[in-house]
Design an enzyme around this catalytic site. Structure first.
Site, mmCIF file in Angstrom:
data_model
loop_
_atom_site.group_PDB
_atom_site.id
_atom_site.type_symbol
_atom_site.label_atom_id
_atom_site.label_comp_id
_atom_site.label_asym_id
_atom_site.label_seq_id
_atom_site.Cartn_x
_atom_site.Cartn_y
_atom_site.Cartn_z
ATOM 1 N N GLY A 1 2.588 -1.884 4.664
ATOM 2 C CA GLY A 1 3.287 -3.084 5.050
ATOM 3 C C GLY A 1 2.554 -4.108 5.875
ATOM 4 O O GLY A 1 3.082 -4.574 6.875
ATOM 5 N N GLY A 2 1.326 -4.491 5.493
ATOM 6 C CA GLY A 2 0.647 -5.622 6.106
ATOM 7 C C GLY A 2 0.617 -5.578 7.616
ATOM 8 O O GLY A 2 0.200 -4.596 8.230
ATOM 9 N N THR B 1 0.831 -1.182 0.000
ATOM 10 C CA THR B 1 0.000 0.000 0.000
ATOM 11 C C THR B 1 0.874 1.244 0.000
ATOM 12 O O THR B 1 2.096 1.150 0.005
ATOM 13 C CB THR B 1 -0.925 -0.004 1.239
ATOM 14 O OG1 THR B 1 -1.792 1.110 1.191
ATOM 15 C CG2 THR B 1 -0.132 0.057 2.510
#
Length: 535
Positions: free
Chosen positions: A430-431, A348
């Site tokens: 980053g998840g 993202t």
């Protein structure tokens, strides 16, 4: 001294924009220079980064906004698309799948909500005094798409790494490969169809993306390749405004995004950590406390977070002082809670902007994995997300696939107001790493007084999985203090040290700050291709 140790924030008197690609920051700054407000600057930056950083985001993803007006009111926009009408477990099982594919047309199963969020943000910009025409806000994005931009090192590397998964997906090779091969960093890459789409939207209005010519062409391309998203799905979609989550810490108030995002986790981590009584940054107590708070928050997140319309518990109930204190009391200050838990992945971009009037924006948009589903609509140039791959075909889980349902999102923009009146918009890509980096940055800056640039640049850690990675344990960057790393290992953390001193495995964090006297500052992660630009 290396660029990380020397990293500083940018200061200005009129406004600042931070983004993980410099061309996006420059597009936003230009709008501020011409008298636009922070929301308008963010729209220009968001459109531009959708063109110049396509492996992380594009026009076929989702987005989430926190917008603070000069009055102090914080508004939240949820621009998450729902699963298409044909996206049922039976549809996938009939196609021979026991799980939702992560690439290709069957991975493109949710309506892209991002442009709907731009529509709602543009309305809010007007309500806050903005007067810039949409055509101007999309101008930089159109020019970059038409004339081409150099491929970033990040895009070149990830194209090569994921080539086997993506090269045969409809539309991908024509859009993002050079004669069938990954482009080299610095190669000029054009996106003519996307330029046409943006130019059309500039004239017809953003609503056309769903209910006009662009929507018709996009739907036809999706049907042609076998996606379960229909034209009726696109026509039915609208972004919504909801009440943001909020939490109170010593010396600050925090705001975050409600479900289906993991914003609850970001606020819980900071809220729990605040009650541990840690007095200084970077030592064992700081890192261990945040990692253990992360575990407590993730256990709640994985039990609770789902489509907002299908919640079975009130997320705000986990942010009360009593609940946060109870979670903090469950943490052993010297020992790690055994961990492995399922981890979430995601790519993202986070962008932030503020202006001298006190308008602050924390915004995040994504296509989920690098290059999302990989499906590119030939008529529109739109790259479709694969966010719906996070659904399960098991009807008994927290987030089962069903038409009209919104998937779980790792995305979560954040905002804070400090006791002295400073307002901070912050976030990270980053998840699983997003809420952890958010907590690292804000604990450093807001609780311990670390300068903004250093709060973002200093070595970080990650529990669980992040973009392009499947590791679940706790990892630290190579530049991380080895004495603290040893203490963490002795406390029972299964620790890995990354070979790089600083790694984008930790995500790309950023922040902008509005100061009560009207001056502003901002920074973006030196791990990224971006920066902050101030006027």
């Amino acid at each position: 001294m290396d660029r990380f140790a020397a990293h500083e924030s940018r200061h200005g008197g009129r406004g600042v924009v931070a983004a993980p690609h410099r061309l996006a920051s420059l597009a936003g700054r230009a709008v501020l220079e011409e008298g636009g407000n922070a929301v308008e600057a963010m729209l220009a930056a968001a459109a531009t980064i959708a063109v110049v950083y396509p492996h992380m985001n594009q026009m076929g993803g989702d987005g989430f906004w926190l917008i603070r007006g000069p009055s102090g009111r914080v508004a939240y926009i949820e621009a998450a698309g729902f699963a298409g009408a044909r996206a049922t477990p039976a549809f996938y099982r009939h196609a021979g799948h026991d799980a939702i594919p992560t690439r290709g047309p069957l991975a493109a199963l949710t309506v892209p909500g991002q442009v709907g969020g731009w529509m709602l943000a543009l309305e809010m910009a007007r309500g806050l005094g903005g007067r810039m025409p949409l055509k101007r806000l999309l101008e930089n994005a159109i020019a970059h798409a038409r004339e081409g931009t150099p491929v970033s090192a990040s895009q070149a590397r990830l194209t090569a790494e994921k080539l086997g998964e993506l090269k045969d997906v409809p539309g991908f090779a024509a859009a993002y490969l050079a004669e069938g091969k990954p482009p080299e960093a610095g190669t000029l890459q054009r996106a003519g169809r996307l330029a046409d789409t943006l130019e059309h939207l500039a004239g017809a209005g953003l609503d056309d993306y769903y209910r006009g010519d662009v929507g018709r062409e996009l739907a036809a391309d999706l049907e042609r390749v076998g996606s379960p998203v229909t034209r009726a799905d696109l026509q039915a979609y609208r972004a919504v405004e909801r009440k943001p989550l909020a939490a109170t810490l010593r010396g600050m108030t925090l705001w975050g995004s409600p479900p289906p995002t993991q914003g609850l986790a970001s606020l819980m981590i900071l809220g729990i950590f605040d009650r541990l009584g840690v007095t200084e940054p970077e030592g064992f107590a700081h890192v261990h406390g945040l990692v253990e708070a992360t575990k407590r928050a993730f256990l709640v997140r994985d039990r609770v977070v789902t489509d907002y319309a299908r919640l079975t518990a009130d997320p705000a109930s986990f942010l009360t002082p009593a609940t946060l204190a109870r979670e903090a009391a469950a943490i052993d200050g010297r020992r790690a809670l055994p961990w492995p838990q399922k981890a979430a992945r995601g790519d993202t971009v986070w962008l932030g902007a503020t202006d001298k009037s006190g308008i602050c924006v924390s915004y995040i948009q994504s296509i989920y994995w690098e290059f999302g589903s990989g499906v590119v609509s030939p008529a529109t140039g739109v790259l479709l997300q694969n966010r719906g791959a996070s659904f399960s075909l098991d009807p008994q889980v927290v987030n089962p696939l069903e038409p009209g349902r919104r998937p779980f999102h790792t995305l979560n923009p954040c905002m804070a107001e400090l006791a002295d009146g400073r307002v901070v918009a912050f976030g990270c890509m980053g998840g699983e790493g997003q809420p952890q980096s958010n907590a690292a940055v804000m604990s450093r800056y807001g609780l311990f007084g670390v300068p903004l640039g250093q709060a973002v640049a200093r070595p970080r850690w990650l529990l669980g999985r992040t973009w392009g990675d499947d590791t679940i344990g706790l990892r630290v960057e190579g530049a991380f203090d080895s004495r603290v790393a040893d203490d963490l290992s002795r406390a029972g953390h299964e620790l890995g040290v990354l070979p790089e001193a600083y790694s984008d495995t930790m995500g790309h964090a950023g922040a902008v700050v509005w100061h009560p006297k009207g001056n502003v500052e901002g920074t973006h992660d030196p791990r990224s291709d971006g920066d902050a630009e101030a006027v």
